[in-house]
Design a protein around this motif. Sequence first.
Motif, PDB file in Angstrom:
ATOM      1  N   TYR A 158     -20.343 -19.794   2.513  1.00  0.00           N
ATOM      2  CA  TYR A 158     -19.938 -20.791   3.510  1.00  0.00           C
ATOM      3  C   TYR A 158     -18.426 -21.000   3.477  1.00  0.00           C
ATOM      4  CZ  TYR A 158     -24.630 -22.482   4.719  1.00  0.00           C
ATOM      5  OH  TYR A 158     -25.902 -22.599   5.203  1.00  0.00           O
ATOM      6  N   SER A 178     -25.539 -31.026  -0.837  1.00  0.00           N
ATOM      7  CA  SER A 178     -26.246 -29.967  -0.112  1.00  0.00           C
ATOM      8  C   SER A 178     -27.150 -30.557   0.958  1.00  0.00           C
ATOM      9  CB  SER A 178     -27.085 -29.119  -1.061  1.00  0.00           C
ATOM     10  OG  SER A 178     -26.270 -28.360  -1.886  1.00  0.00           O
ATOM     11  N   ASP A 236     -29.430 -22.960   5.811  1.00  0.00           N
ATOM     12  CA  ASP A 236     -29.581 -24.414   5.694  1.00  0.00           C
ATOM     13  C   ASP A 236     -31.044 -24.799   5.548  1.00  0.00           C
ATOM     14  OD1 ASP A 236     -26.867 -24.990   5.838  1.00  0.00           O
ATOM     15  OD2 ASP A 236     -26.891 -25.278   8.009  1.00  0.00           O
ATOM     16  N   TYR A 284     -22.655 -21.262  -1.217  1.00  0.00           N
ATOM     17  CA  TYR A 284     -21.463 -22.008  -0.815  1.00  0.00           C
ATOM     18  C   TYR A 284     -20.171 -21.215  -0.968  1.00  0.00           C
ATOM     19  CZ  TYR A 284     -24.600 -25.662   0.306  1.00  0.00           C
ATOM     20  OH  TYR A 284     -25.614 -26.361   0.907  1.00  0.00           O
ATOM     21  N   SER A 329     -24.946 -31.267   3.789  1.00  0.00           N
ATOM     22  CA  SER A 329     -24.555 -30.007   4.418  1.00  0.00           C
ATOM     23  C   SER A 329     -25.679 -29.424   5.266  1.00  0.00           C
ATOM     24  CB  SER A 329     -24.134 -29.016   3.328  1.00  0.00           C
ATOM     25  OG  SER A 329     -23.909 -27.737   3.870  1.00  0.00           O
ATOM     26  N   LEU A 386     -16.413 -29.949   2.186  1.00  0.00           N
ATOM     27  CA  LEU A 386     -17.719 -30.132   1.555  1.00  0.00           C
ATOM     28  C   LEU A 386     -18.189 -28.813   0.941  1.00  0.00           C
ATOM     29  CD1 LEU A 386     -20.200 -31.973   1.054  1.00  0.00           C
ATOM     30  CD2 LEU A 386     -21.049 -31.228   3.279  1.00  0.00           C
ATOM     31  N   TYR A 387     -17.996 -27.704   1.665  1.00  0.00           N
ATOM     32  CA  TYR A 387     -18.370 -26.390   1.145  1.00  0.00           C
ATOM     33  C   TYR A 387     -17.556 -26.040  -0.109  1.00  0.00           C
ATOM     34  CZ  TYR A 387     -20.475 -25.724   5.791  1.00  0.00           C
ATOM     35  OH  TYR A 387     -21.205 -25.855   6.934  1.00  0.00           O
ATOM     36  N   PHE A 439     -16.986 -29.262   7.898  1.00  0.00           N
ATOM     37  CA  PHE A 439     -17.595 -29.349   6.571  1.00  0.00           C
ATOM     38  C   PHE A 439     -16.908 -28.449   5.542  1.00  0.00           C
ATOM     39  CE2 PHE A 439     -22.197 -31.032   7.176  1.00  0.00           C
ATOM     40  CZ  PHE A 439     -21.691 -32.175   7.768  1.00  0.00           C
TER      41      PHE A 439
END
Length: 169
Positions: free
Chosen positions: A112, A19, A69, A109, A22, A124-125, A121
Amino acid sequence: MWKLKKSVVYLVICIALLSLISCFGGLFSQGGAGISDHRSIHGEVIQIYGKGLYKYDSVSVAAQGLASDLVTLLLGIPMLLVSLYFTCKASFRARILLTGTLGYFLYTYISYTFLWMYNSFFLLYVALMSLSLYAFLLCMMSFDITNISTYFTQKLPIKFLGGFQLFIA
């Protein structure tokens, strides 16, 4: 007394670290042409943010992403780590807080992953969503529902809390 599973500790630490990446990526990424107009298939003119990680999102969605964020960086990650620390010390309240905070990360997330435009990303999400889901489920399943009322006093303002929840909804 519930013994904290090591897997929850590892999951929470991974969630916090990923996170952090991110949030910094969303807040501090650069590049792009800036705001531009785009005409949708329905003829509407939509302003595209055009900068950084959220360059393919509308101005409205990018503003939500940047705000999310910032909130996650300043409040979410510290709350996640503090609640994990006190959960490790066998605090029931901290376990409730940890479970709720993991719910926040799961919701964030999922948003996201499914609502934002595809960006660098994305994986990553997906990883954060998956880690948050697994940790959230482990924490939720840790509660003994039949005896949970023993942790609360008779003075708990149930009507006030219920009314507050209805007001917020």
